[in-house]
Write an enzyme that holds these catalytic residues in place. Structure first.
Site, mmCIF file in Angstrom:
data_model
loop_
_atom_site.group_PDB
_atom_site.id
_atom_site.type_symbol
_atom_site.label_atom_id
_atom_site.label_comp_id
_atom_site.label_asym_id
_atom_site.label_seq_id
_atom_site.Cartn_x
_atom_site.Cartn_y
_atom_site.Cartn_z
ATOM 1 N N GLN A 28 24.203 1.804 -5.644
ATOM 2 C CA GLN A 28 24.205 2.914 -6.589
ATOM 3 C C GLN A 28 22.813 3.090 -7.171
ATOM 4 O O GLN A 28 22.058 2.122 -7.315
ATOM 5 C CB GLN A 28 25.199 2.655 -7.740
ATOM 6 C CG GLN A 28 26.611 2.374 -7.302
ATOM 7 C CD GLN A 28 27.284 3.589 -6.687
ATOM 8 O OE1 GLN A 28 27.065 4.714 -7.147
ATOM 9 N NE2 GLN A 28 28.098 3.372 -5.664
ATOM 10 N N ASP A 84 22.929 -2.620 -5.448
ATOM 11 C CA ASP A 84 24.396 -2.522 -5.488
ATOM 12 C C ASP A 84 24.936 -1.245 -4.852
ATOM 13 O O ASP A 84 26.129 -0.943 -4.972
ATOM 14 C CB ASP A 84 24.888 -2.622 -6.931
ATOM 15 C CG ASP A 84 24.451 -1.445 -7.808
ATOM 16 O OD1 ASP A 84 23.607 -0.633 -7.343
ATOM 17 O OD2 ASP A 84 24.940 -1.332 -8.955
ATOM 18 N N ARG A 140 0.824 -1.219 0.000
ATOM 19 C CA ARG A 140 0.000 0.000 0.000
ATOM 20 C C ARG A 140 0.856 1.266 0.000
ATOM 21 O O ARG A 140 0.880 2.028 0.941
ATOM 22 C CB ARG A 140 -0.938 0.016 1.204
ATOM 23 C CG ARG A 140 -1.917 -1.142 1.239
ATOM 24 C CD ARG A 140 -2.887 -1.010 2.414
ATOM 25 N NE ARG A 140 -3.800 -2.142 2.444
ATOM 26 C CZ ARG A 140 -4.723 -2.335 3.384
ATOM 27 N NH1 ARG A 140 -4.846 -1.454 4.367
ATOM 28 N NH2 ARG A 140 -5.510 -3.388 3.346
ATOM 29 N N ASP A 154 15.167 0.422 -9.931
ATOM 30 C CA ASP A 154 16.536 0.010 -9.616
ATOM 31 C C ASP A 154 16.436 -1.241 -8.758
ATOM 32 O O ASP A 154 16.019 -1.189 -7.601
ATOM 33 C CB ASP A 154 17.265 1.122 -8.855
ATOM 34 C CG ASP A 154 18.729 0.799 -8.598
ATOM 35 O OD1 ASP A 154 19.131 -0.363 -8.801
ATOM 36 O OD2 ASP A 154 19.464 1.707 -8.178
#
Length: 361
Positions: free
Chosen positions: A277, A275, A201, A271
């Site tokens: 980044q 990692d 939610r 993303d």
């Protein structure tokens, strides 16, 4: 202090002349009139109730609430707002104002403006069926630059709410059900918010929704339409979904997007590599929903002034109540790990943040 309160009042008058809740207000909740030119009422102590308390200040309509004190107000029970209120958290001196240990309810009320307020329910509230902020059945409500954490039922409950905006806010670390926001009826606008470490939610949108320039981190399920039982439209534009240690499937950035829903999705990024980044890729796949060729709401593209990546930079720097306090700093730093930190909590004390997890103002 007087000068600050006078400036708050002058800005409110200027925004009313423009037909906005305040200068810079956006979305469907921007029509909220708040306290209008009503009485200015000062919160002069941090007590749960009585003269000078927050509870007493919000007990009547047509009021502009300002704070002469900073720190936490610990509730002994849920506090109910009246209609036609403006709560100016930015007027508090020092490190600002926060509400802890209970629900703030605008249930069935109208025309409410809340800015720069910290709403942190947590396990100090023994009623696990309540949320950090409840605007069920309310109309014309805008939350801006608020910090909503440790909600037990939901962080934000907006079932049956009409014309709402949540903007520039942090909605993070829900406990109990571990849910972000539940919206029904609408329409609603979610704009430039930071959503962190929730099971689901973020929000659950059973309404016509604008969802623009949000950042969702360490989700198990992100934007959700669910088995709505209704036909709704969703403008989902330039948002960034970032997986974290609690994410079981990155594909659940868009969750339960049913065939009876219509979605305009563009500029969204995911993303998913954890990692450390920010290096995601475009992701505008919205399940089995009908894909719209243009937004359902005429104002949605005008709101989307930032790319998803720029929204991350902006939201991490600006979302939440100001000045940014210990708890919000903790939340933002978790997000800045970009996939390497974060967990879902059942108790605020487990964060390791001071004051039993609430942070110290």
């Amino acid at each position: 202090m007087f000068r600050l309160h006078l400036n708050v009042f002058i800005m409110a008058l200027a925004s009313r002349a423009l037909g906005l809740a305040f200068d810079g207000a956006v979305g469907f909740g921007a029509i909220a009139t708040g306290g209008n030119s009503g009485t200015t009422v000062h919160v002069t102590n941090l007590l749960d109730s009585g003269s000078g308390s927050f509870r007493d200040a919000v007990s009547q309509s047509n009021r502009n609430i300002v704070f002469d004190v900073s720190g936490y107000i610990q509730l002994k029970s849920a506090v109910s707002l009246s209609s036609s209120l403006t709560i100016n958290g930015q007027s508090a001196p020092g490190n600002g104002i926060g509400i802890m240990g209970g629900e703030i309810s605008a249930s069935d009320k109208s025309n409410i403006i809340i800015r720069n307020l910290r709403m942190r329910q947590g396990t100090l509230d023994t009623d696990t069926g309540k949320s950090a902020f409840n605007m069920g059945g309310a109309s014309n409500v805008i939350l801006d630059h608020c910090s909503v954490e440790y909600g037990q039922w939901d962080s934000i409950d907006a079932v049956g709410a009409v014309n709402i905006t949540v903007s520039n806010s942090i909605i993070a670390l829900p406990i109990g059900q571990q849910f972000g926001a539940h919206v029904e009826t609408g329409p609603s606008t979610f704009y430039r918010n930071l959503w962190v470490s929730a099971h689901n939610r973020q929000p659950l949108s059973k309404d016509n929704t604008q969802y623009v320039n949000n950042v969702v981190y360490n989700y198990q399920a992100g934007y959700t339409s669910g088995n709505t039982g209704g036909v709704f439209s969703h403008d989902i534009i330039n948002n960034y979904f970032i997986t974290g240690p609690s994410t079981t499937s990155s594909k659940n950035a868009f969750y339960q997007m049913a065939a009876d829903q219509s979605v305009y999705a563009t500029g969204n990024y995911l993303d998913s590599n954890n990692d450390g980044q920010l290096n995601g890729a475009p992701d505008n796949t919205v399940g089995s929903s009908t894909v719209l060729s243009k937004p359902w709401a005429s104002t949605s593209l005008g709101l989307a002034t930032m790319s998803a990546a720029d929204a991350v930079t902006y939201v991490l720097a600006n979302a939440g109540a100001t000045p940014r306090d210990e708890l919000d700093t903790f939340v933002v730093n978790v997000v800045k790990s970009f996939g390497t930190q974060g967990t879902l909590y059942k108790n605020q004390a487990n964060t390791g943040v001071s004051n039993g997890g609430y942070g110290t103002l």
